[in-house]
Write a protein that holds these residues in place. Structure first.
Motif, PDB file in Angstrom:
ATOM      1  N   ASP A 186      37.880 138.022 -70.788  1.00 38.50           N
ATOM      2  CA  ASP A 186      38.131 137.021 -71.818  1.00 38.50           C
ATOM      3  C   ASP A 186      38.324 137.689 -73.181  1.00 38.50           C
ATOM      4  OD1 ASP A 186      38.074 134.070 -72.640  1.00 38.50           O
ATOM      5  OD2 ASP A 186      36.527 134.921 -73.940  1.00 38.50           O
ATOM      6  N   ALA A 187      37.476 138.659 -73.500  1.00 38.12           N
ATOM      7  CA  ALA A 187      37.611 139.371 -74.769  1.00 38.12           C
ATOM      8  C   ALA A 187      38.931 140.131 -74.831  1.00 38.12           C
ATOM      9  CB  ALA A 187      36.442 140.340 -74.950  1.00 38.12           C
ATOM     10  N   GLY A 188      39.322 140.711 -73.700  1.00 41.11           N
ATOM     11  CA  GLY A 188      40.592 141.424 -73.665  1.00 41.11           C
ATOM     12  C   GLY A 188      41.780 140.513 -73.884  1.00 41.11           C
ATOM     13  N   MET A 189      41.748 139.341 -73.266  1.00 35.83           N
ATOM     14  CA  MET A 189      42.829 138.378 -73.467  1.00 35.83           C
ATOM     15  C   MET A 189      42.912 137.944 -74.923  1.00 35.83           C
ATOM     16  SD  MET A 189      44.584 137.604 -70.660  1.00 35.83           S
ATOM     17  CE  MET A 189      45.070 135.908 -70.463  1.00 35.83           C
ATOM     18  N   ARG A 190      41.769 137.729 -75.548  1.00 36.63           N
ATOM     19  CA  ARG A 190      41.754 137.312 -76.952  1.00 36.63           C
ATOM     20  C   ARG A 190      42.298 138.416 -77.858  1.00 36.63           C
ATOM     21  NH1 ARG A 190      37.921 133.039 -78.312  1.00 36.63           N
ATOM     22  NH2 ARG A 190      37.054 132.137 -76.423  1.00 36.63           N
ATOM     23  N   LEU A 191      41.912 139.664 -77.595  1.00 30.56           N
ATOM     24  CA  LEU A 191      42.382 140.770 -78.411  1.00 30.56           C
ATOM     25  C   LEU A 191      43.888 140.960 -78.258  1.00 30.56           C
ATOM     26  CD1 LEU A 191      41.217 143.318 -80.128  1.00 30.56           C
ATOM     27  CD2 LEU A 191      41.839 144.565 -78.061  1.00 30.56           C
ATOM     28  N   MET A 192      44.375 140.846 -77.028  1.00 31.35           N
ATOM     29  CA  MET A 192      45.774 141.137 -76.746  1.00 31.35           C
ATOM     30  C   MET A 192      46.707 139.963 -77.017  1.00 31.35           C
ATOM     31  SD  MET A 192      45.240 143.426 -73.283  1.00 31.35           S
ATOM     32  CE  MET A 192      46.991 143.823 -73.098  1.00 31.35           C
ATOM     33  N   GLY A 193      46.155 138.768 -77.102  1.00 33.73           N
ATOM     34  CA  GLY A 193      46.982 137.611 -77.399  1.00 33.73           C
ATOM     35  C   GLY A 193      48.079 137.411 -76.361  1.00 33.73           C
ATOM     36  N   GLY A 194      49.302 137.243 -76.833  1.00 30.83           N
ATOM     37  CA  GLY A 194      50.425 137.009 -75.930  1.00 30.83           C
ATOM     38  C   GLY A 194      50.643 138.135 -74.948  1.00 30.83           C
ATOM     39  N   SER A 195      50.345 139.360 -75.342  1.00 32.94           N
ATOM     40  CA  SER A 195      50.510 140.495 -74.433  1.00 32.94           C
ATOM     41  C   SER A 195      49.563 140.388 -73.241  1.00 32.94           C
ATOM     42  CB  SER A 195      50.265 141.811 -75.175  1.00 32.94           C
ATOM     43  OG  SER A 195      51.255 142.030 -76.163  1.00 32.94           O
ATOM     44  N   GLY A 196      48.360 139.897 -73.492  1.00 33.49           N
ATOM     45  CA  GLY A 196      47.425 139.710 -72.394  1.00 33.49           C
ATOM     46  C   GLY A 196      47.897 138.663 -71.414  1.00 33.49           C
ATOM     47  N   PHE A 197      48.688 137.733 -71.912  1.00 29.45           N
ATOM     48  CA  PHE A 197      49.228 136.657 -71.090  1.00 29.45           C
ATOM     49  C   PHE A 197      50.409 137.131 -70.258  1.00 29.45           C
ATOM     50  CE2 PHE A 197      50.148 131.955 -70.809  1.00 29.45           C
ATOM     51  CZ  PHE A 197      48.845 131.583 -70.503  1.00 29.45           C
ATOM     52  N   SER A 198      50.951 138.272 -70.592  1.00 29.31           N
ATOM     53  CA  SER A 198      52.138 138.799 -69.927  1.00 29.31           C
ATOM     54  C   SER A 198      51.760 139.620 -68.699  1.00 29.31           C
ATOM     55  CB  SER A 198      52.924 139.689 -70.897  1.00 29.31           C
ATOM     56  OG  SER A 198      53.931 140.406 -70.213  1.00 29.31           O
ATOM     57  N   LYS A 199      52.560 139.507 -67.636  1.00 29.51           N
ATOM     58  CA  LYS A 199      52.326 140.287 -66.432  1.00 29.51           C
ATOM     59  C   LYS A 199      52.715 141.749 -66.606  1.00 29.51           C
ATOM     60  CE  LYS A 199      52.423 136.537 -63.094  1.00 29.51           C
ATOM     61  NZ  LYS A 199      52.961 136.038 -61.813  1.00 29.51           N
ATOM     62  N   GLU A 200      53.271 142.074 -67.742  1.00 30.97           N
ATOM     63  CA  GLU A 200      53.578 143.473 -68.030  1.00 30.97           C
ATOM     64  C   GLU A 200      52.295 144.293 -68.147  1.00 30.97           C
ATOM     65  OE1 GLU A 200      55.749 146.136 -71.544  1.00 30.97           O
ATOM     66  OE2 GLU A 200      55.849 143.945 -71.593  1.00 30.97           O
ATOM     67  N   TYR A 201      51.210 143.634 -68.511  1.00 34.50           N
ATOM     68  CA  TYR A 201      49.914 144.295 -68.661  1.00 34.50           C
ATOM     69  C   TYR A 201      48.970 143.821 -67.551  1.00 34.50           C
ATOM     70  CZ  TYR A 201      51.560 145.450 -73.377  1.00 34.50           C
ATOM     71  OH  TYR A 201      52.280 145.918 -74.450  1.00 34.50           O
ATOM     72  N   PRO A 202      47.969 144.636 -67.197  1.00 34.36           N
ATOM     73  CA  PRO A 202      47.069 144.238 -66.105  1.00 34.36           C
ATOM     74  C   PRO A 202      46.042 143.184 -66.494  1.00 34.36           C
ATOM     75  CG  PRO A 202      46.354 146.342 -67.025  1.00 34.36           C
ATOM     76  CD  PRO A 202      47.666 145.997 -67.697  1.00 34.36           C
ATOM     77  N   MET A 203      45.914 142.868 -67.781  1.00 39.33           N
ATOM     78  CA  MET A 203      44.822 142.008 -68.217  1.00 39.33           C
ATOM     79  C   MET A 203      44.858 140.631 -67.568  1.00 39.33           C
ATOM     80  SD  MET A 203      42.028 142.065 -69.928  1.00 39.33           S
ATOM     81  CE  MET A 203      42.235 143.502 -70.992  1.00 39.33           C
ATOM     82  N   GLU A 204      46.036 140.032 -67.456  1.00 41.20           N
ATOM     83  CA  GLU A 204      46.081 138.679 -66.896  1.00 41.20           C
ATOM     84  C   GLU A 204      45.648 138.678 -65.430  1.00 41.20           C
ATOM     85  OE1 GLU A 204      48.364 137.131 -64.597  1.00 41.20           O
ATOM     86  OE2 GLU A 204      49.268 139.050 -64.072  1.00 41.20           O
ATOM     87  N   ARG A 205      45.981 139.733 -64.676  1.00 40.59           N
ATOM     88  CA  ARG A 205      45.549 139.810 -63.283  1.00 40.59           C
ATOM     89  C   ARG A 205      44.043 140.036 -63.202  1.00 40.59           C
ATOM     90  NH1 ARG A 205      44.259 143.906 -60.283  1.00 40.59           N
ATOM     91  NH2 ARG A 205      45.206 145.440 -61.700  1.00 40.59           N
ATOM     92  N   LEU A 206      43.514 140.945 -64.020  1.00 39.32           N
ATOM     93  CA  LEU A 206      42.080 141.184 -64.035  1.00 39.32           C
ATOM     94  C   LEU A 206      41.311 139.938 -64.463  1.00 39.32           C
ATOM     95  CD1 LEU A 206      42.148 144.754 -65.623  1.00 39.32           C
ATOM     96  CD2 LEU A 206      41.576 144.201 -63.247  1.00 39.32           C
ATOM     97  N   PHE A 207      41.880 139.190 -65.415  1.00 40.25           N
ATOM     98  CA  PHE A 207      41.278 137.932 -65.863  1.00 40.25           C
ATOM     99  C   PHE A 207      41.127 136.976 -64.684  1.00 40.25           C
ATOM    100  CE2 PHE A 207      41.508 133.609 -67.484  1.00 40.25           C
ATOM    101  CZ  PHE A 207      40.673 133.613 -68.575  1.00 40.25           C
ATOM    102  N   ARG A 208      42.181 136.894 -63.851  1.00 36.84           N
ATOM    103  CA  ARG A 208      42.129 136.015 -62.681  1.00 36.84           C
ATOM    104  C   ARG A 208      41.160 136.557 -61.625  1.00 36.84           C
ATOM    105  NH1 ARG A 208      46.522 136.572 -60.034  1.00 36.84           N
ATOM    106  NH2 ARG A 208      47.844 137.825 -61.389  1.00 36.84           N
ATOM    107  N   ASP A 209      41.332 137.832 -61.306  1.00 37.25           N
ATOM    108  CA  ASP A 209      40.547 138.423 -60.214  1.00 37.25           C
ATOM    109  C   ASP A 209      39.045 138.408 -60.491  1.00 37.25           C
ATOM    110  OD1 ASP A 209      42.891 138.882 -58.853  1.00 37.25           O
ATOM    111  OD2 ASP A 209      42.940 141.045 -59.217  1.00 37.25           O
ATOM    112  N   ALA A 210      38.662 138.527 -61.758  1.00 32.83           N
ATOM    113  CA  ALA A 210      37.237 138.578 -62.109  1.00 32.83           C
ATOM    114  C   ALA A 210      36.503 137.316 -61.696  1.00 32.83           C
ATOM    115  CB  ALA A 210      37.081 138.799 -63.612  1.00 32.83           C
TER     116      ALA A 210
END
Length: 390
Positions: free
Chosen positions: A338-362
């Motif tokens: 959650d903190a990573g998504m907030r820091l990354m903003g739109g980039s965290g929402f993009s599948k170009e980065y692993p954050m959105e997948r990790l956000f789901r998988d967690a």
């Protein structure tokens, strides 16, 4: 990757961790993980490589003389979960299979099922959860196994939320074989059933996360097996599984910890590189403090996990420590993604980065293999001595 995290490994454990990282870098780079996640496809190449490297066996012996060291299993799982998370979830199940077959398998089970499991040529799936029961599955178990006149068994019923049965060679199935007035966990037997046995139907479920491992409903209609299918003792299957479930919680903690660490590394890398208002986004105090809190959570969860692994390896009581480790690690994974998504903003929402997948998988490990709420109930009753809360 920044390699965040204190890793208090022995020399042998450090070598093992480096081996796992080498396999991941060669077979599961980030772009491949993303492609397979989007395609909902299992990474068979990576799985076989893990088997060939001995990372499924981890010194477990086919003859049952030795099992795998839990302190090594958690290293493999943490490293996988930080990258190809679905494979970590897969190995949590395989390690359960290794433990059960090593301890309770017959010579036939070990030669035909355990051996190909250890070398990575086959997989097993663990079928416990049912449509009408999760935490209370023993009490409400409707899957039945009845004896035949020939000494075999016929299974009828359904299991759900089962990981990996579509491509597994065998199912470890728990079914009620008698009714006990003493306890609902008695009268349940564990069976080893080939997935190609007539009468078995597997239907994949469409899930929110862990896309590179199938999650399915498995139905048994008049499934006939012979007497050699029994794994362990008749009517004592659930009691046999209880020790393995403690190990599953420990391994779930390792997987959750890996997700947390992977998310923290991704967020820190982004925070150092991304410029906003003429400075790195990671230099802003609110976002930075969230990541610092995440680092603290990771190290606290790691300490609990290592204590639980040591207790498991030495035969000490582990239920409280494994429960604490799983709760701490899964909470860390949720908070840090959650903190990573907030820091990354739109980039965290993009599948170009692993954050959105990790956000789901967690999110998986907030309720699997047992909900954090139920684990807190257990800790409150057994560790703090409070009245039972459910």
């Amino acid at each position: 990757m920044t390699g965040i995290g204190t890793l208090p490994d022995t020399t042998e454990q450090a070598d093992l961790r480096e081996m796992v990282r080498d396999v991941i870098s060669r077979y599961a780079p980030p772009e491949r993980v993303r492609e397979l996640d989007e395609a909902s496809a299992f990474d068979l190449e990576l799985y076989r490589a893990l088997g060939e490297a001995g990372l499924i066996a981890l010194d477990a012996q086919v003859d049952g003389s030795a099992g795998a060291d839990p302190r090594n299993q958690i290293i493999v799982l943490e490293e996988l979960a930080a990258g190809p998370t679905s494979m970590a979830v897969c190995l949590v199940v395989q390690y359960m299979g290794v433990g059960l077959l090593t301890e309770y398998g017959t010579e036939l089970h070990r030669s035909t099922v355990l051996a190909p499991l250890l070398d990575g040529s086959e997989r097993v799936s663990f079928a416990l959860t049912e449509p009408d029961g999760g935490t209370d599955v023993a009490r409400v178990m409707r899957t039945r196994a009845r004896r035949t006149d020939e000494g075999g068994w016929i299974l009828d019923g359904a299991k759900t939320w089962i990981s990996g049965p579509q491509h597994a060679a065998n199912l470890i199935v728990l079914a009620r074989t008698s009714v006990s007035e003493r306890s609902p966990i008695d009268g349940i037997t564990m069976f080893l059933v080939p997935t190609d046995t007539p009468g078995i139907t597997v239907r994949e479920l469409d899930t929110f996360a862990i896309h590179s491992l199938d999650t399915c409903e498995v139905t048994f209609q008049g499934v006939k097996v012979d007497g050699t299918a029994v794994l362990g003792e008749v009517d004592r299957g659930f009691r046999q599984v209880l020790g393995t479930l403690n190990g599953e919680r420990l391994n779930a903690a390792a997987a959750a910890l890996g997700i947390a660490r992977g998310a923290l590394e991704a967020a820190v890398d982004y925070g150092r590189q991304r410029q906003v208002f003429g400075r790195p986004v990671g230099s802003f105090q609110v976002g930075q403090h969230r990541l610092v809190d995440g680092a603290i959570q990771i190290e606290a969860a790691r300490a609990l996990m290592l204590q639980a692994a040591d207790a498991t390896a030495t035969g000490a009581r582990v239920d409280i420590l494994s429960a604490m480790a799983k709760v701490a690690a899964s909470d860390a994974a949720v908070d840090i993604t959650d903190a990573g998504m907030r820091l990354m903003g739109g980039s965290g929402f993009s599948k170009e980065y692993p954050m959105e997948r990790l956000f789901r998988d967690a999110r998986l490990y907030t309720f699997a293999p047992l909900t954090n709420e139920m684990l807190r109930n257990h800790i409150g009753e057994k560790h703090l001595g409070l009245p039972r809360s459910f």
